[in-house]
Scaffold this motif. Structure first.
Motif, mmCIF file in Angstrom:
data_model
loop_
_atom_site.group_PDB
_atom_site.id
_atom_site.type_symbol
_atom_site.label_atom_id
_atom_site.label_comp_id
_atom_site.label_asym_id
_atom_site.label_seq_id
_atom_site.Cartn_x
_atom_site.Cartn_y
_atom_site.Cartn_z
ATOM 1 N N ILE A 203 0.665 -0.771 0.110
ATOM 2 C CA ILE A 203 -0.182 0.172 -0.063
ATOM 3 C C ILE A 203 0.921 1.273 -0.077
ATOM 4 O O ILE A 203 0.554 2.298 -0.728
ATOM 5 N N ILE A 204 1.752 1.162 0.650
ATOM 6 C CA ILE A 204 2.884 2.327 0.949
ATOM 7 C C ILE A 204 3.927 2.712 -0.178
ATOM 8 O O ILE A 204 3.080 3.845 -1.276
ATOM 9 N N LYS A 320 6.833 4.841 11.866
ATOM 10 C CA LYS A 320 7.924 4.733 11.952
ATOM 11 C C LYS A 320 8.485 3.394 10.359
ATOM 12 O O LYS A 320 9.481 4.294 9.911
ATOM 13 N N THR A 321 7.730 3.294 10.118
ATOM 14 C CA THR A 321 7.435 1.767 8.517
ATOM 15 C C THR A 321 7.029 2.539 8.074
ATOM 16 O O THR A 321 7.702 2.564 6.778
ATOM 17 N N ILE A 322 5.974 3.321 7.858
ATOM 18 C CA ILE A 322 5.618 4.065 6.930
ATOM 19 C C ILE A 322 6.813 4.881 6.592
ATOM 20 O O ILE A 322 7.148 5.430 5.139
ATOM 21 N N LEU A 326 9.523 5.589 2.727
ATOM 22 C CA LEU A 326 9.432 6.197 1.731
ATOM 23 C C LEU A 326 10.791 7.310 2.078
ATOM 24 O O LEU A 326 11.450 7.650 1.268
ATOM 25 N N GLN A 327 11.739 6.833 2.773
ATOM 26 C CA GLN A 327 13.726 7.162 2.576
ATOM 27 C C GLN A 327 14.212 6.359 2.215
ATOM 28 O O GLN A 327 14.869 6.484 1.868
ATOM 29 N N TRP A 331 14.920 1.286 -3.158
ATOM 30 C CA TRP A 331 14.600 -0.226 -3.044
ATOM 31 C C TRP A 331 13.589 -0.965 -2.877
ATOM 32 O O TRP A 331 13.623 -1.806 -3.655
ATOM 33 N N MET A 332 12.344 0.086 -2.761
ATOM 34 C CA MET A 332 10.999 -0.783 -2.920
ATOM 35 C C MET A 332 11.532 -0.903 -4.933
ATOM 36 O O MET A 332 10.697 -1.625 -5.269
#
Ligand code: NAD
Ligand code: TDX
Length: 350
Positions: A203-204, A320-322, A326-327, A331-332
Motif C-alpha cells: 500500500i505504501i 516508523k514503518t511508513i 518513504l526513505q 529499494w522498493m
C-alpha cells in the motif's frame, strides 16, 4: 560464544532478526543460510556484511548435503528456521513449492540438527532448534475469542497448511527423539525490509506511485499486527528461556481490519508527504480464495512464563514503518521492477 544458524536471514523477519541479535549480543556468531529467492535480498544486510560475528552462506534448506556440511563445518548451538515461502497469494497459485520448502526443507534441517546433536545419552547440552511458525496454522476466528497454544490446528491456505505440516514434523522430533526445540507462532509482522507484495509495504509503494490500492473482498478481514523487533525479541527469549518442547504464541493485541490499515497509510502520506494521495486510490478487488476472516493471538503464556512484552505500539510502529519505506523508495523500486511487477499485473488483471 554461541553459534546461531539462521535460515532465511535475507528475508523480512530474518534480516531484522540478524540486525536485532548483533545489536543486542556482542559474543555471538550468526551464520545466515539463505537460498536468495525473490524474497531474499542481501542488500537488507549490507551494513553488517563485514561484521566478524556474521557469515553468509547461499544454500537451499532442502539440499541435504549442503545443510549437513554446515553442521560439519560449524558447531551450531541454535537453529532458527525462518526460511519459507511466505506469501499466501503465491501459495494459492503454486502449492507444490510451499510443500517443498516449508515442509521438506524443515525436515531436512531438523534431521541434520538431530544427527549433529544426538549422542548415546540424549542430546548435547545447550542445543536448541526453533521453528518460526505463524498464527495462520490455527485457521480463522469468528468475532469472539483468541488463538491459544492449545487451539487445534485448522489451516486453510496451502501456505498455512504447509506451515502446520512443518509444525507437526517439529513436534514429532520432540515426541519421538526428545530433540530440544521450540515452536513460536506469531501474528502478522510489519516493519522495514518487508517485500512489497504484503499489505503494508504494498500500500505504501502504491501510494508513492499513485497506483490503485487493492482491497480484497470487503476490507473487513482482521489481522493482529506486531512490530517486527518485538517478534525478534520473543524469539531471542524463547531460545534462551523457553521450556523444551513448548509452543509459544506471540502477539500484542493489535487487531485492525484491512481498510483501517490502508486508510491510516493514506492519511499519513496525504497529511505529511503528498496531498494528492487520497482515498480515491482505493480499489476493491476480487477476494482472496479461502480468505481467513480474523486472526487474534492470546500471548499470555509467553508473557507470564518468559516475561515477554511488546515495546512498540501500533501507533508508533506504523509511522516508523511508513517513514522507512518513504526513505527507501529505491529499494522498493528495485524489488518491484521485475518479476513482481508482472506478478502483480497478472494477479489483479489491472
Ligand atoms: P520472507 O518471504 O520475507 O523471507 C523468507 C526468506 O527465506 C527469504 O530470504 C528467502 O530467500 C528464504 N528462503 C526461501 N526458501 C528457501 C530455501 N529453500 N532455503 C533457504 N532459504 C530460503 O518471509 P518473512 O515474512 O520474513 O517470514 C519468515 C518466517 O516467519 C516464515 O517462516 C514465515 O512463515 C514466518 N512468519 C511470518 C510472519 C509475517 O507476518 N511475515 C508472521 C509469522 C510468521
Ligand atoms: O493487496 C492486498 N490486499 C489485501 O486486501 C494484499 C497483499 C493483502 N490484502 C489483505 C489480505 C489479508 O487479509 O490484507 C491482509 C494481509 O495480507 P498479507 O500481507 O498478504 O498477509 P497475510 O495473508 O495475513 O499473511 C501474513 O501474516 C502471517 C504473512 O504473509 C505470513 O507469512 C504470516 O505467516
Amino acid at each position: 560464544m554461541k553459534t546461531y544458524l539462521v535460515t532465511g536471514g535475507a528475508g523480512f523477519i530474518g534480516s531484522n532478526f540478524v540486525h536485532y541479535m548483533l545489536r543486542k549480543h556482542k559474543d555471538i556468531h550468526i551464520i545466515n543460510v539463505d537460498k536468495l529467492t525473490y524474497a531474499g535480498n542481501l542488500e537488507n544486510l549490507k551494513d553488517i556484511e563485514k561484521n566478524p560475528n556474521y557469515t553468509f552462506v547461499k544454500a537451499d534448506i532442502c539440499d541435504k548435503e549442503a545443510v549437513e556440511a554446515l553442521f560439519q563445518k560449524y558447531d551450531v548451538d541454535y537453529v532458527v528456521n525462518f526460511a519459507a515461502e511466505s506469501h499466501v497469494d503465491r501459495s494459492i497459485r503454486e502449492p507444490e513449492l510451499f510443500a517443498k520448502t516449508n515442509v521438506l526443507g524443515t525436515v531436512t534441517l531438523l534431521n541434520a540438527a538431530k544427527n549433529a546433536w544426538e549422542t548415546e545419552n540424549g542430546f548435547k547440552e545447550g542445543k536448541k532448534y526453533l521453528q518460526v511458525s505463524t498464527d495462520e496454522v490455527y485457521g480463522s476466528l469468528g468475532k469472539e475469542g483468541y488463538f491459544m497454544e492449545t487451539t487445534p490446528l485448522d489451516p486453510h491456505s496451502p501456505y498455512s497448511s504447509s506451515k502446520a505440516s512443518a509444525d507437526l514434523m517439529v513436534k514429532a522430533y520432540y515426541d519421538t527423539y526428545k530433540m530440544p526445540l521450540n515452536i513460536t507462532r506469531c501474528s502478522n509482522n510489519y516493519g522495514p525490509y518487508q517485500f512489497p507484495e504484503k499489505l503494508i509495504p504494498l500500500i505504501i509503494n502504491n501510494c508513492v506511485n499513485k497506483k490503485p490500492l487493492p482491497i480484497y473482498g470487503d476490507g473487513m478481514n482482521i489481522r493482529d499486527w506486531l512490530y517486527v523487533d518485538d517478534h525478534c525479541k520473543a524469539i531471542d527469549m524463547v531460545l534462551e528461556k523457553g521450556t523444551i518442547g513448548q509452543v509459544y504464541n506471540v502477539g500484542g493485541h493489535n487487531e485492525r481490519n484491512n481498510i483501517y490499515i490502508v486508510k491510516t497509510i493514506i492519511s499519513f502520506i496525504h497529511d505529511n508527504i503528498d496531498a494528492t494521495v487520497d482515498e480515491t486510490l482505493i480499489k476493491y478487488v476480487e477476494d482472496r480464495k479461502g480468505h481467513d476472516r480474523r486472526y487474534g493471538i492470546d500471548p499470555q503464556k509467553i508473557k507470564t512464563d518468559l516475561g515477554w512484552y511488546p515495546e512498540t505500539t501500533f501507533e508508533m510502529g506504523i509511522i516508523k514503518t511508513i517513514k522507512w519505506y518513504l526513505q527507501n523508495k529505491e529499494w522498493m523500486e528495485r524489488l518491484t521492477s521485475g518479476e513482481y511487477e508482472n506478478y502483480y499485473k497478472n494477479y489483479y488483471k489491472m
